[in-house]
Design an enzyme around this catalytic site. Structure first.
Site, PDB file in Angstrom:
ATOM      1  N   ASP A   1      44.918  45.182  38.878  1.00  0.00           N
ATOM      2  CA  ASP A   1      43.694  45.175  39.682  1.00  0.00           C
ATOM      3  C   ASP A   1      43.982  45.394  41.162  1.00  0.00           C
ATOM      4  OD1 ASP A   1      41.050  44.963  40.340  1.00  0.00           O
ATOM      5  OD2 ASP A   1      40.966  42.778  40.219  1.00  0.00           O
TER       6      ASP A   1
ATOM      7  N   GLU B   1      40.554  44.218  49.124  1.00  0.00           N
ATOM      8  CA  GLU B   1      40.374  42.917  48.479  1.00  0.00           C
ATOM      9  C   GLU B   1      41.670  42.122  48.425  1.00  0.00           C
ATOM     10  OE1 GLU B   1      38.896  43.407  44.506  1.00  0.00           O
ATOM     11  OE2 GLU B   1      39.218  41.302  43.970  1.00  0.00           O
TER      12      GLU B   1
ATOM     13  N   GLU C   1      34.854  41.388  32.357  1.00  0.00           N
ATOM     14  CA  GLU C   1      34.534  40.254  33.239  1.00  0.00           C
ATOM     15  C   GLU C   1      33.100  39.777  33.027  1.00  0.00           C
ATOM     16  OE1 GLU C   1      35.651  41.746  37.168  1.00  0.00           O
ATOM     17  OE2 GLU C   1      37.671  40.948  36.833  1.00  0.00           O
TER      18      GLU C   1
HETATM   19  C1  GCV Z   1      33.184  44.377  40.907  1.00  0.00           C
HETATM   20  C2  GCV Z   1      38.139  42.722  40.332  1.00  0.00           C
HETATM   21  C3  GCV Z   1      37.345  42.228  41.504  1.00  0.00           C
HETATM   22  C4  GCV Z   1      35.881  42.114  41.156  1.00  0.00           C
HETATM   23  C5  GCV Z   1      35.390  43.472  40.663  1.00  0.00           C
HETATM   24  C6  GCV Z   1      36.242  43.884  39.468  1.00  0.00           C
HETATM   25  C7  GCV Z   1      35.880  45.252  38.966  1.00  0.00           C
HETATM   26  O1  GCV Z   1      38.180  41.773  39.337  1.00  0.00           O
HETATM   27  O2  GCV Z   1      37.843  40.988  41.925  1.00  0.00           O
HETATM   28  O3  GCV Z   1      35.173  41.708  42.293  1.00  0.00           O
HETATM   29  O4  GCV Z   1      34.039  43.434  40.304  1.00  0.00           O
HETATM   30  O5  GCV Z   1      37.593  43.906  39.863  1.00  0.00           O
HETATM   31  O6  GCV Z   1      36.559  46.182  39.379  1.00  0.00           O
HETATM   32  O7  GCV Z   1      34.960  45.375  38.189  1.00  0.00           O
END
Ligand code: GCV
Length: 791
Positions: free
Chosen positions: A451, A479, A377
């Site tokens: 995720d 989340e 990411e």
């Molecule tokens: C900390 C997902 C979440 C992100 C998170 C990522 C990760 O994509 O939406 O907020 O980033 O996981 O676990 O690195």
């Protein structure tokens, strides 16, 4: 017995007394407003409320807590070499949105212990003081009914008692009703003071709930059984760590409980009293590590001023057996201008990290190590220099190794260039690296391959890297499961993953995820094991944003200690401590918790659907989204619904992600008839008229699942309403308000999803199925630019 007397004799009461006088007076101040009548509960006390027992239980517990004997307590040194400085009172935690008034008891709490043994004694006095209405005194000599805390070092006589303490390791404990010096006592024995602290918490848990028996498996017995205790418990995993996704400006990525608990701005001078209660809560579960900052890390965290802040937190947590870790940004030396590259094979880069590790350990002598999110990411990583994840992890590992630090290297990767099924990418990248990591590296793997969805099959990497210690990463913060608003007890979800046998149908011995984690992997003479949970803790008075979300912190911690513990038993324990030990209340609350996650799955992502949430914030339904930059950010990528059917084909005819599982499991998932229906559309694209086990067509079944989710959300609030006589008014109201909101959002999820999937399938709603309340365009028009938690 003579040896025992000798062991106790050198600890005269006059040595203890001054040391504990201060602690005692603090405990008096800190004692909760017992009698409960009139006490306003706002959730701050978590499961450590220690409210008065009823008369019958009180009599039984009093008999086993007449005094506390803790030889060596006064002489014990802090477990880290840094001194434990005094803790200044921070500003009172801000009022929460669910609960606003601070509890006097909680505000008075917060003086730090200097050693784990002092923490244990203080907790026993606070705990029994609360349960019994009177604190047991600290005594220098054994008396009938005393709780005796001892290690072989503090009481050499233990060694001759055949207690088999060597089986407990450094953190385990033994609770035994026995005789010492001819007196009936409850012995809490361990090989370390931290073990005694864990044992003290276990004893209090049993005294408060009457749940005595196999730890975490639903013991029975009632308080009477406290006088016939014989339990031993040792953690099955070494590293039991919280991951805070807390930013340096005090926002929290995916946090729904206010600001970060770490008041970075005021640290290191001001150490909020709340850090002590945080430490107590974690120690009560056996959590022994915490990563203070977000995996989306900044270089600043590794600069001297921030290391000093981390050191102040480490000093406060140390006496509670908790080590501090930091998330490191891979490009830190480059971004700080210290090197010209962040290439892990560049000697200057390796030298910088080594010097940085040396610097950190000077300030935090028991620093745990680094957590790293790399090449994921948009985060920098070794692949930016055409190096592997192992190259990156090992370079950091070498810097930490002289100090016994570790690297937790995350496997949550999916790269831009890869057009393949996102669910396959972590396996594809990491499996070939098996056996190439240094001995002090663990690869941290999310529970599922996408995720943190409401339901995912266990990640195929578990069981696929026998030469690498894998660390589980669960998300405690919700989340994707309705933030802190929705009641979703995650103990069941954790247990589902941990209990998945990765060798199902493959012949030979079973290998559940829990067993795989517990076994770890032999690597260069060491065998590391661990588990991490993304914290749901914030500055709100109730810590987690809602009272029930505290249960997810609790369940994570207890499962980290014993990954084979039972989610229902843990729910019962938590409910009894947090709300009421009244059996009828415990039964009702436990039932609510046990059904809650399935309710969320049903109204959000039934039958294996996944990632249908709103863009970015992940709040609410958005299965129609198809316009994001990357295909695998779009819900349509995951559900693949069209006129012909719905679901992601991960069989050989599709992405073949099933092939990443061991043969037996792969076979099971490859066939829709043997795939559990709960995961059907995760692995299969099926026609709308596919016949389900219920005899219904897939379309009808999907609708039925949405409806059952809404019905379950409704049931949750009905059940809670009946609990009013058992629960203090304020917390009952707090929960009731959220359950009403959850119900409304469940209806929204159901209506929006049905409206959308009907627009794609073109199928009519069968008789009896209610049409969505609004047209599809209405649901599509809803925007949430200010949703919390985006970091
Ligand atoms: C900390 C997902 C979440 C992100 C998170 C990522 C990760 O994509 O939406 O907020 O980033 O996981 O676990 O690195």
């Amino acid at each position: 017995m003579r040896r025992l007397l000798k062991a106790l004799a050198p600890v005269p009461v006059r040595v203890f007394a001054p040391v504990f006088a201060a602690l005692l007076s603090l405990c008096v101040l800190a004692a909760p407003a017992h009698g409960a009548s009139g006490a306003v509960e706002d959730g701050y006390d978590l499961w450590l409320r220690y409210r008065p027992l009823d008369k019958a239980a009180r009599e039984q517990v009093r008999a086993v807590a007449t005094a506390i004997v803790a030889p060596g307590a006064a002489a014990a040194a802090p477990s880290g070499s840094a001194p434990a400085p005094s803790v200044a009172a921070g500003s009172p935690p801000p009022a929460g949105r669910v609960a606003a008034l601070p509890s006097a008891a909680a505000m008075a709490a917060g003086a730090p212990a200097a050693t784990p043994l002092q923490a244990a004694v203080a907790e026993l006095q606070r705990g029994f003081g609360g349960l019994l209405g009177k604190e047991p005194p600290l005594a220098a000599s054994v008396q009938d009914g005393a709780v005796v805390l001892a290690t072989p070092a503090s009481m050499p006589a233990l060694s001759g008692m055949g207690l088999k303490l060597e089986t407990l390791g450094q953190e385990g404990y033994l609770l035994r009703s026995t005789r010492l010096q001819g007196r009936k006592v409850t012995l809490v024995a361990a090989n370390s003071d931290t073990g005694l602290l864990y044992g003290a918490f276990a004893l209090l848990r049993k005294a408060g709930t009457g749940m005595v028996g196999t730890d975490g498996k639903g013991g029975k017995g009632g308080p009477a059984a406290l006088s016939a205790l014989d339990e031993r418990s040792a953690p099955k995993l070494q590293l039991r760590v919280l991951n805070h996704w807390d930013n340096l400006d005090r926002t929290v990525e995916r946090g729904y409980a206010g600001e970060s608990i770490w008041n970075w701005w005021a640290l290191p001078e001001v150490r909020d009293r709340r850090y002590v209660d945080y430490a107590r809560a974690n120690a009560s579960l056996g959590i022994n590590g915490t990563v203070l900052n977000n995996v989306n890390s900044k270089p600043d965290i590794l600069t001297a001023p921030w290391i000093a802040k981390a050191a102040a937190v480490a000093d406060t947590l140390r006496p509670y057996g908790i080590r501090v870790y930091l998330s490191a940004r891979f490009s830190t030396p480059l971004e700080l201008g210290a090197t010209k590259t962040a290439d892990p094979l560049d000697p200057a880069v390796a030298a910088w990290w080594k010097a940085k590790a040396d610097e950190i350990y000077k300030t935090i002598p028991d620093f745990g190590g680094f957590l790293v999110k790399a090449n994921s990411e948009g985060q920098p990583g070794p692949q930016d220099y055409h190096r592997s994840h192992a190259d990156g992890a090992n370079m950091l590992a070498k810097a930490l190794a002289p100090h016994k630090g570790i690297v937790m290297w995350r496997a949550f990767v999916y790269a831009h260039e890869k057009p393949d099924d996102r669910a396959k990418q972590a396996y594809d990248e990491f499996k070939p690296l098996d056996g190439t990591f240094d001995a002090n590296v663990l690869v941290q793997v999310k529970n599922g391959a996408i995720d943190f969805q409401p339901r995912e099959p266990a990640h195929p990497l578990f069981g696929a890297m026998p030469k690498t210690p894998l660390m589980m990463e669960f998300q405690i913060t919700k989340e994707y499961l309705g933030y802190a608003t929705h009641l979703a007890y995650l103990g069941t979800m954790y247990q589902e993953t941990l209990g998945t046998d990765m060798r199902t149908g493959s012949g030979g011995a079973s290998a559940t995820v829990a067993q795989i984690l517990e076994a770890g992997a032999q690597q260069g003479g060491s065998r590391l094991t661990g588990i991490a949970g993304v914290a749901n803790i914030g500055s709100e008075r109730n810590w987690s944003g809602s009272h029930f979300d505290q249960a997810n912190w609790y369940a994570f911690g207890r499962l980290a200690w014993n990954p084979q513990a039972d989610a229902r038993a843990l729910a019962r324990e938590w409910a009894a401590q947090t709300f009421s030990p009244e059996p009828a209340a415990v039964a009702q609350i436990t039932d609510m918790m046990m059904m809650s996650r399935e309710a969320v799955v049903n109204y959000m992502t039934p039958l294996g659907l996944h990632h249908l949430m709103g863009t970015g914030h992940h709040h609410g339904p958005a299965p129609w989204v198809a316009n994001l930059e990357r295909p695998d950010w779009n819900p349509v990528y995951y559900h693949r619904a069209d006129k012909g059917g719905i679901g992601f084909d991960r069989t050989a005819g599709g992405s073949n992600a099933v092939a990443q599982y061991a043969p037996g499991l792969a076979r099971q998932y490859a066939d829709p008839r043997t795939t559990p229906e709960t995961m059907l559309l995760w692995f299969h694209h099926l026609p709308w008229d596919y016949k389900m086990a219920s005899g219904r067509k897939l379309w009808d079944e999907l609708l039925a699942r949405y409806d059952s989710g809404v019905a379950q959300a409704d049931e949750l609030r009905q059940r809670w309403a009946k609990l009013k006589p058992f629960i203090d008014a304020r917390r009952h109201e707090d929960v009731a308000v959220l359950l009403d909101k959850q119900y409304a959002e469940a209806v929204w999820w159901r209506d929006a999803s049905i409206a959308y999937f009907q627009s794609v399938s073109g199928l009519p709603l069968p008789a009896g199925v209610k049409a969505p309340g609004m047209p599809l365009d209405y649901y599509k028009s809803l925007k949430f630019p200010y949703a919390p938690g985006r970091g």
